[in-house]
Scaffold this active site. Structure first.
Site, PDB file in Angstrom:
ATOM      1  N   GLU A 195     -14.199  -4.436  41.698  1.00 30.22           N
ATOM      2  CA  GLU A 195     -14.344  -3.270  40.734  1.00 30.22           C
ATOM      3  C   GLU A 195     -15.669  -2.454  40.970  1.00 30.22           C
ATOM      4  O   GLU A 195     -16.138  -2.258  40.218  1.00 30.22           O
ATOM      5  CB  GLU A 195     -14.069  -3.453  39.478  1.00 30.22           C
ATOM      6  CG  GLU A 195     -12.575  -4.087  39.053  1.00 30.22           C
ATOM      7  CD  GLU A 195     -12.178  -3.970  37.592  1.00 30.22           C
ATOM      8  OE1 GLU A 195     -13.164  -3.774  36.765  1.00 30.22           O
ATOM      9  OE2 GLU A 195     -10.847  -3.917  37.524  1.00 30.22           O
ATOM     10  N   TYR A 213      -4.718  -1.255  34.374  1.00 31.87           N
ATOM     11  CA  TYR A 213      -4.368  -1.690  32.982  1.00 31.87           C
ATOM     12  C   TYR A 213      -3.598  -0.180  32.312  1.00 31.87           C
ATOM     13  O   TYR A 213      -4.020   0.028  31.206  1.00 31.87           O
ATOM     14  CB  TYR A 213      -5.787  -1.990  32.439  1.00 31.87           C
ATOM     15  CG  TYR A 213      -6.406  -3.321  32.662  1.00 31.87           C
ATOM     16  CD1 TYR A 213      -5.820  -4.435  32.222  1.00 31.87           C
ATOM     17  CD2 TYR A 213      -7.046  -3.156  34.061  1.00 31.87           C
ATOM     18  CE1 TYR A 213      -6.157  -5.855  32.833  1.00 31.87           C
ATOM     19  CE2 TYR A 213      -7.433  -4.652  34.267  1.00 31.87           C
ATOM     20  CZ  TYR A 213      -7.075  -5.694  33.798  1.00 31.87           C
ATOM     21  OH  TYR A 213      -7.550  -7.088  34.085  1.00 31.87           O
ATOM     22  N   ASP A 240     -17.107  -9.202  32.567  1.00 35.82           N
ATOM     23  CA  ASP A 240     -16.558  -9.577  31.463  1.00 35.82           C
ATOM     24  C   ASP A 240     -16.493 -11.226  31.374  1.00 35.82           C
ATOM     25  O   ASP A 240     -15.232 -11.666  31.217  1.00 35.82           O
ATOM     26  CB  ASP A 240     -15.114  -9.187  31.291  1.00 35.82           C
ATOM     27  CG  ASP A 240     -14.411  -9.152  30.334  1.00 35.82           C
ATOM     28  OD1 ASP A 240     -15.011  -9.524  29.090  1.00 35.82           O
ATOM     29  OD2 ASP A 240     -13.053  -9.017  30.239  1.00 35.82           O
ATOM     30  N   GLU A 244      -4.989  -7.425  39.387  1.00 37.92           N
ATOM     31  CA  GLU A 244      -5.359  -7.622  38.017  1.00 37.92           C
ATOM     32  C   GLU A 244      -4.189  -6.655  37.184  1.00 37.92           C
ATOM     33  O   GLU A 244      -4.012  -5.341  37.582  1.00 37.92           O
ATOM     34  CB  GLU A 244      -6.769  -7.072  37.515  1.00 37.92           C
ATOM     35  CG  GLU A 244      -7.637  -8.299  37.758  1.00 37.92           C
ATOM     36  CD  GLU A 244      -9.047  -7.982  37.313  1.00 37.92           C
ATOM     37  OE1 GLU A 244      -9.056  -7.225  36.205  1.00 37.92           O
ATOM     38  OE2 GLU A 244     -10.049  -8.327  37.961  1.00 37.92           O
TER      39      GLU A 244
HETATM   40  C1  BDP Z   1     -11.448  -6.012  35.010  1.00 39.37           C
HETATM   41  C2  BDP Z   1     -12.363  -6.897  35.461  1.00 39.37           C
HETATM   42  C3  BDP Z   1     -12.376  -8.439  34.789  1.00 39.37           C
HETATM   43  C4  BDP Z   1     -11.950  -8.096  33.045  1.00 39.37           C
HETATM   44  C5  BDP Z   1     -10.752  -7.351  33.164  1.00 39.37           C
HETATM   45  C6  BDP Z   1     -10.358  -7.061  31.656  1.00 39.37           C
HETATM   46  O1  BDP Z   1     -12.274  -7.345  36.912  1.00 39.37           O
HETATM   47  O2  BDP Z   1     -13.327  -9.332  35.014  1.00 39.37           O
HETATM   48  O3  BDP Z   1     -11.878  -9.304  32.506  1.00 39.37           O
HETATM   49  O4  BDP Z   1     -11.005  -6.169  33.673  1.00 39.37           O
HETATM   50  O5  BDP Z   1     -10.755  -6.033  31.025  1.00 39.37           O
HETATM   51  O6  BDP Z   1     -12.286  -4.886  34.580  1.00 39.37           O
HETATM   52  O7  BDP Z   1      -9.641  -7.893  30.845  1.00 39.37           O
END
Ligand code: BDP
Length: 612
Positions: free
Chosen positions: A420, A476, A167, A514
Site C-alpha cells: 500500500e 475495503y 496496522d 486484501e
Molecule cells: C490495509 C493494510 C493492513 C491493515 C488493513 C486493515 O495493508 O495492514 O491491517 O488494511 O485496515 O490497509 O485491516
C-alpha cells in the site's frame, strides 16, 4: 558481514549449535549500556527472557510491553576447541529491528532490518574450548528512514512509545532462532537454481559461489533419494529426466547437494530441499508449470497470544492445517519476510507464497495509524527527499536480503515489493523503478513482481501500475468505504473500478490481496450490522460475486487468516478483528463460507476458458 542467507545445515563438514532457550535480558532506556561496558562485564540487572519470542507480551506491566528504545540480550556460549580451524559464526534468523553483536566485549557485527538473517563471525574474539560471553544490543525504534516505516510518540514524562505507520503491533526482540555455526573456511557461499521444462524433463541451471577455487560438484536427488542428475563446475545445467515437478498443493521435492572437493578430500558440503517448477505471467494469467492457477488463501501475520511475533512451530502448523482445511493454496507474507521454516513448510505443502518485503508505511494517512504524522498536506511521502535517498537505500537492502534468502524456494512464486504505497504522485515512479529493477536483477528465476495497491490509489490514480507484472488490490469497499446498509453502493463502486482497470491494464492478471471486515466472533444480528458475523458473510458474498464477473481476476486472499494484535486506538478492539479465525485459531462463520467456495475451485483453473 559474513554471508548469512544460506540456511544452516549439519553435514559432514558443517555443525550447528542451537542457542535458543533462556537468555539474560535488560532494557536500556538511557542507552548507557555500551559506555557502561555491559557487553564485557555483563548486564547489571538482567531478567530471564525466552528466545525465540517477542519480549512484549510476557510482561504484566504496560511500560515493558510498550518499551521503545535500546535493550540487550546476553548469554554464555561454550565454543569447542575442535572448531579452531573453522569459521565460527553466530547466526540470528532475525533481530527486530536492529542489533549489534559482541563476543567477550568485542564488537563483531551490526545489522539493520528486523526480518532477515545475519551472522557475526566469532573467530577473532573467541576463547576456544571455553565459555564466551555473547551480548546483543538491540533497538526497536522506527523512523521514516527504516523499513518498515514508523515514528515516535513522546509522553509528558518523556517516555517514548512506537507510532508505527502500519496496522500491527511493533513486536520486538530475538523473535526467531539463534544458532552457532561451524563451517569450513573454504566453503559453499551461495547457490542459485533456475528450472525450465523440456517436455517431460526439467533443466536446472545452477550457479555456485565458493570462497575458494577447489572443484565444485552439484547433484540432485529425487524424492526417493536416488541421484537424478549431477555435474561438475561452478555453473552449468542438470537435466532431470521425467522430472517430478513441484505443483500447487501437489509438491515433489528434490535435494540439491553442493560439494567442494580436493581430490578425494571433501572440503565442504551443503544441501537444500528444492522443488522443480516454473512460474510466469502470460497474458492475463499466472502460470505454474505452464498451467493457469487460481490463488486462494490469505494475507497473514506472524502473530499469536503471548509469543507475539516469536517463531512458534505449533502455531505455524495450526495455520497450515487451517489453510488446508479451507482449500487454500497460497498466502502472502504480509507485511515482512516470514521465518525460513515457514517457507520450507510451504514448499512441502505446495503453497504459492507471495513473498513480501517489509516496505509497509510508505503512505501518510491517519488510516495508516501514523499518529506521529500530521494529516494530509497535499504532498505525498515520495516528495520527501529523505525518502528518495535514505529510505530507498534501506528498502533496496531489504530487497537484497529477501531475495538472497528466499530465491531457491519453490513456494516463493512472486515478490511483493511494497504494501500500500502512496503511488499517487509522479515522484513515486523513479523510486519504484529502482526497487523493481533491483529485484529483477537479483532474482535468478525472474519471478513475477508486484505490490499491493491501496484504495486511495484506485484505477487511474496509481502511477506505477506499469511496473507490476500482475496487480494486487487491497479493497475495503463495504467496510472503510460504504459499509453497513450502503453495501450495494460498495458493490457498484468496486464494479466500476474493475471496468476502469479493464481499460487501463488490459494485459495483466489481477488478484485481490486484501478484503475483509472487522468482525467480533460471537456478535450476531439479523439483519446484519457491521462487526457481526452475518455482516462478514454478506460482505464476502458481494466481493466474490464481483470477482467472478472478471476472468482476469485470478486470485483472492482475504484479510486476514486470523485476528491479530495492533497498536491501540479507536479503530481497533484489542487488535484487528478481520480474521476468518480468531487469534486463538477458531473459526468465525465466514471460515465455512470460504471453505465451501474454495473446495469447489480447483488450484489449476483456466477461468478464461470457463467464461468463453
Ligand atoms: C490495509 C493494510 C493492513 C491493515 C488493513 C486493515 O495493508 O495492514 O491491517 O488494511 O485496515 O490497509 O485491516
Amino acid at each position: 558481514m559474513p554471508f548469512a542467507s544460506q540456511y544452516p545445515r549439519i553435514t559432514r563438514t558443517r555443525r550447528t549449535e542451537d542457542l535458543c532457550g533462556t537468555w539474560d535480558f535488560q532494557f536500556d532506556p538511557k542507552a548507557e549500556g555500551v559506555e557502561a561496558g555491559w557487553a564485557k562485564n555483563g548486564l547489571p540487572d538482567p531478567i530471564d527472557m525466552p528466545v525465540p519470542a517477542s519480549f512484549n507480551d510476557v510482561f504484566t506491566d504496560k511500560w515493558s510491553r510498550e518499551y521503545y528504545g535500546d535493550f540487550w540480550y546476553a548469554r554464555r556460549v561454550f565454543v569447542p576447541g575442535e572448531w579452531r580451524d573453522r569459521n565460527v559464526d553466530l547466526r540470528f534468523d532475525s533481530a527486530t529491528h536492529r542489533a549489534t553483536v559482541y563476543v567477550n566485549g568485542v564488537e563483531l557485527a551490526s545489522h539493520e532490518g528486523g526480518f532477515t538473517p545475519f551472522a557475526a563471525r566469532m573467530n577473532d574474539a573467541v576463547r576456544w574450548d571455553d565459555w564466551n560471553y555473547v551480548a546483543v544490543r538491540m533497538n526497536n525504534v522506527l523512523t521514516e528512514q527504516t523499513i518498515p516505516l514508523g515514528g515516535t510518540a513522546t509522553m509528558r514524562d518523556g517516555t517514548k512509545i512506537a507510532a508505527p505507520y502500519f496496522d500491527f503491533f511493533n513486536y520486538s526482540g530475538l523473535q526467531r532462532k539463534v544458532r552457532m555455526l561451524a563451517t569450513p573456511t573454504e566453503r559453499v557461499e551461495d547457490v542459485s537454481l533456475v528450472t525450465s521444462l523440456d517436455g517431460a524433463d526439467a533443466l536446472v541451471d545452477f550457479r555456485v559461489e565458493t570462497s575458494g577455487s577447489h572443484q565444485v560438484e552439484v547433484s540432485l536427488c529425487d524424492p526417493d533419494g536416488s541421484v537424478a542428475a549431477s555435474a561438475i563446475g561452478k555453473a552449468g545445467q542438470l537435466r532431470v529426466r521425467d522430472a517430478r515437478l513441484w505443483n500447487l498443493r501437489a509438491p515433489e521435492l528434490y535435494t540439491v547437494w553442493v560439494r567442494v572437493t580436493d581430490g578425494e578430500r571433501l572440503v565442504d558440503e551443503w544441501y537444500d530441499v528444492v522443488g522443480l517448477r516454473t512460474v510466469e505471467v502470460r497474458g492475463r494469467q499466472i502460470l505454474v508449470n505452464g498451467k493457469p492457477v487460481y490463488l486462494k488463501g490469505f494475507g497473514r501475520h506472524e502473530d499469536s497470544p503471548i509469543h507475539g511475533r516469536g517463531f512458534d512451530p505449533v502455531v505455524n502448523k495450526r495455520d497450515f492445517e487451517l489453510l488446508k482445511w479451507m482449500g487454500a493454496n497460497s498466502f502472502r507474507t504480509s507485511h515482512y519476510p516470514y521465518a525460513e521454516e515457514q517457507l520450507y513448510e510451504a514448499d512441502r505443502e505446495g503453497f504459492f507464497v507471495i513473498d513480501e518485503v517489509a516496505a509497509v508505511g510508505l503512505l501518510r494517512s491517519t488510516k495508516n495509524f501514523a499518529d506521529a504524522v500530521a494529516g494530509a498536506t497535499g504532498e505525498t511521502i515520495f516528495d520527501d527527499p529523505r525518502i528518495q535517498t535514505e529510505t530507498l537505500a534501506a528498502h533496496l537492502q531489504a530487497v537484497r536480503e529477501l531475495v538472497a534468502r528466499d530465491k531457491n524456494h519453490a513456494c516463493v512464486c512472486a515478490w511483493s515489493l511494497f504494501n500500500e504505497p502512496d503511488f499517487s504522485s509522479q515522484a513515486a515512479v523513479p523510486y519504484a523503478e529502482k526497487v523493481f529493477s533491483l529485484c529483477r536483477e537479483l532474482d535468478p528465476q525472474r519471478r513475477p513482481r508486484s505490490y499491493t495497491n491501496v484504495t486511495r490509489c484506485r484505477a487511474g490514480i496509481d502511477k506505477c501500475t506499469h511496473l507490476a507484472d500482475f496487480m494486487m488490490l487491497n479493497r475495503y469497499d463495504g467496510w472503510y468505504v460504504c459499509g453497513g446498509p450502503r453495501i450495494e453502493d460498495a458493490r457498484q463502486i468496486l464494479i466500476d473500478e474493475m471496468h476502469k482497470w479493464e481499460e487501463l491494464e488490459p494485459d495483466k492478471p489481477f488478484m485481490f490481496t486484501e478484503y475483509g471486515t472487522d468482525t467480533m466472533a460471537g456478535v450476531h444480528k439479523l439483519p446484519s450490522v457491521m462487526w457481526s458475523e452475518e455482516y462478514q458473510l454478506e460482505f464476502f458474498r458481494v466481493q466474490h460475486e464481483v470477482f467472478d464477473m472478471f476472468d482476469w481476476v485470478v486470485g483472492e486472499q482475504p484479510w486476514n487468516l486470523c485476528d491479530f494484535q495492533t497498536t491501540e486506538g479507536i479503530m481497533r478492539v484489542d487488535g484487528n478483528k478481520k480474521g476468518a479465525f480468531t487469534r486463538d485459531r477458531q473459526p468465525k462463520a465466514v471460515a465455512f463460507l470460504l471453505r465451501d467456495r474454495w473446495t469447489q475451485i480447483p488450484d489449476y483453473r483456466d477461468k478464461q476458458a470457463e467464461q468463453r
